[in-house]
Design an enzyme around this catalytic site. Structure first.
Site, PDB file in Angstrom:
ATOM      1  N   LYS A  17       0.765  -1.251   0.053  1.00 62.95           N
ATOM      2  CA  LYS A  17       0.024   0.021   0.071  1.00 62.95           C
ATOM      3  C   LYS A  17       0.787   1.410   0.031  1.00 62.95           C
ATOM      4  O   LYS A  17       0.635   2.134  -0.840  1.00 62.95           O
ATOM      5  CB  LYS A  17      -0.987  -0.027   1.210  1.00 62.95           C
ATOM      6  CG  LYS A  17      -1.842  -1.087   1.281  1.00 62.95           C
ATOM      7  CD  LYS A  17      -2.906  -1.285   2.608  1.00 62.95           C
ATOM      8  CE  LYS A  17      -2.009  -0.985   3.868  1.00 62.95           C
ATOM      9  NZ  LYS A  17      -1.324  -2.389   4.257  1.00 62.95           N
ATOM     10  N   ARG A  92      -9.290   2.209   8.807  1.00 64.88           N
ATOM     11  CA  ARG A  92      -9.011   0.991   9.354  1.00 64.88           C
ATOM     12  C   ARG A  92     -10.345   0.118   9.693  1.00 64.88           C
ATOM     13  O   ARG A  92     -10.036  -1.048   9.941  1.00 64.88           O
ATOM     14  CB  ARG A  92      -7.804   0.948  10.481  1.00 64.88           C
ATOM     15  CG  ARG A  92      -6.385   1.476   9.856  1.00 64.88           C
ATOM     16  CD  ARG A  92      -5.562   1.320  11.092  1.00 64.88           C
ATOM     17  NE  ARG A  92      -4.113   1.696  10.898  1.00 64.88           N
ATOM     18  CZ  ARG A  92      -3.216   0.979  10.270  1.00 64.88           C
ATOM     19  NH1 ARG A  92      -3.662  -0.513  10.263  1.00 64.88           N
ATOM     20  NH2 ARG A  92      -2.126   1.607  10.012  1.00 64.88           N
ATOM     21  N   ARG A 131      11.950  -7.560   4.754  1.00 67.14           N
ATOM     22  CA  ARG A 131      11.966  -6.177   4.753  1.00 67.14           C
ATOM     23  C   ARG A 131      13.176  -5.563   5.498  1.00 67.14           C
ATOM     24  O   ARG A 131      13.246  -5.821   6.732  1.00 67.14           O
ATOM     25  CB  ARG A 131      10.723  -5.417   4.975  1.00 67.14           C
ATOM     26  CG  ARG A 131      10.684  -3.833   4.876  1.00 67.14           C
ATOM     27  CD  ARG A 131       9.210  -3.505   4.413  1.00 67.14           C
ATOM     28  NE  ARG A 131       8.486  -3.519   5.552  1.00 67.14           N
ATOM     29  CZ  ARG A 131       7.073  -3.250   5.382  1.00 67.14           C
ATOM     30  NH1 ARG A 131       6.654  -2.894   4.505  1.00 67.14           N
ATOM     31  NH2 ARG A 131       6.515  -3.315   6.631  1.00 67.14           N
ATOM     32  N   ARG A 164      12.731  -3.952  11.460  1.00 62.84           N
ATOM     33  CA  ARG A 164      11.842  -3.155  12.225  1.00 62.84           C
ATOM     34  C   ARG A 164      11.080  -4.272  13.275  1.00 62.84           C
ATOM     35  O   ARG A 164      10.942  -5.284  12.942  1.00 62.84           O
ATOM     36  CB  ARG A 164      10.945  -2.358  11.749  1.00 62.84           C
ATOM     37  CG  ARG A 164      11.185  -1.210  10.851  1.00 62.84           C
ATOM     38  CD  ARG A 164       9.991  -0.559  10.159  1.00 62.84           C
ATOM     39  NE  ARG A 164       8.854  -1.411   9.928  1.00 62.84           N
ATOM     40  CZ  ARG A 164       7.865  -0.732   9.757  1.00 62.84           C
ATOM     41  NH1 ARG A 164       7.558   0.393   9.789  1.00 62.84           N
ATOM     42  NH2 ARG A 164       6.649  -1.805   9.269  1.00 62.84           N
ATOM     43  N   ARG A 175      -0.439  -8.855  13.578  1.00 62.08           N
ATOM     44  CA  ARG A 175      -0.935  -7.739  12.582  1.00 62.08           C
ATOM     45  C   ARG A 175      -1.979  -8.479  11.640  1.00 62.08           C
ATOM     46  O   ARG A 175      -3.021  -7.615  11.337  1.00 62.08           O
ATOM     47  CB  ARG A 175       0.209  -6.927  11.882  1.00 62.08           C
ATOM     48  CG  ARG A 175       1.022  -6.118  12.720  1.00 62.08           C
ATOM     49  CD  ARG A 175       2.425  -5.675  11.876  1.00 62.08           C
ATOM     50  NE  ARG A 175       2.049  -5.019  10.877  1.00 62.08           N
ATOM     51  CZ  ARG A 175       3.003  -4.620   9.781  1.00 62.08           C
ATOM     52  NH1 ARG A 175       4.050  -5.223  10.003  1.00 62.08           N
ATOM     53  NH2 ARG A 175       2.713  -3.644   9.050  1.00 62.08           N
TER      54      ARG A 175
END
Length: 224
Positions: A17, A92, A131, A164, A175
């Site tokens: 996104k 959300r 990532r 992260r 998540r």
């Protein structure tokens, strides 16, 4: 007469996104409005809404929908949004979507084009755990494809690349659960209103971008 372009991106964590929002922002010259970024900005500037958000976060609580919606509205009122904007991370929840639907006409914006970037969970977990984010400029890389020229070092500023906390496997699984429970119902919400476009998120970044551009150009919302 061309109307402002208003876009919402939906998709599970890792669907791309933010990447597509940044690309589209550059192509149309309209701001990429990331909820996380504007929330951090409000906290940093110690605005009344930022202080309210900080108070909740310090108490280990979620920032309320009311506060998030007011921070978003405050951002959309800025002059750089006059020709449109791209929302990433908002709405959300159904409650936030309803507030957005009430907010847009009041601010003289059309209803959004909503893109759902759809990709399999196994592929998304691979993307997220691979990532790496620059500790200085926040540029994003991936060990499975978009690698830096020098291992562990940002191409843009030379900063150190890091994994992260949000991209660790145990956090990612949480998540996904949150996304399924809260955000996924938005897909049906926007589908029922004829605003949703499905995007194949398994393609490469450029191919996804071309699909999005094609849908925008063929959409009637760009003309009055």
């Amino acid at each position: 007469m061309k109307l402002p372009l208003t876009v919402v991106f939906l998709g599970a964590p890792g669907a791309g996104k933010g990447t597509q929002a940044r690309v589209l922002s550059g192509e149309y010259g309209i701001p990429h409005v990331s909820t996380g970024d504007i929330l951090r900005e409000a906290i940093k500037l110690r605005t009344p809404l930022g202080l309210e958000a900080q108070k909740k976060m310090d108490a280990g609580e979620l920032v309320t929908d009311e506060t998030v919606c007011l921070i978003v509205e405050e951002r959309l009122r800025r002059s750089d949004c006059s020709q449109g904007f791209i929302l990433d991370g908002f709405p959300r929840t159904i409650s936030q979507a309803e507030r957005l639907s009430e907010m847009l006409p009041r601010l003289s914006f059309p209803m959004p084009i909503v893109f759902h970037i759809n990709a399999g969970q196994e592929e998304l977990i691979k993307r997220l755990t691979g990532r790496r984010t620059c500790s200085v400029c926040r540029q994003i890389y991936n060990i499975h494809g978009q690698r830096p020229r020098i291992e562990g070092q940002c191409d843009v500023c030379g900063g150190r690349l890091e994994l992260r906390e949000d991209d660790k496997l145990e956090v990612i699984q949480g998540r996904f659960t949150e996304y399924t429970n809260q955000t996924q119902p938005l897909i049906q919400y926007y589908r029922e209103r004829g605003l949703l476009f499905e995007i194949n998120g398994a393609k490469d970044i450029r191919s996804i971008n071309l699909d999005i551009l094609s849908l925008i150009k063929s959409s009637k919302v760009l003309t009055n």
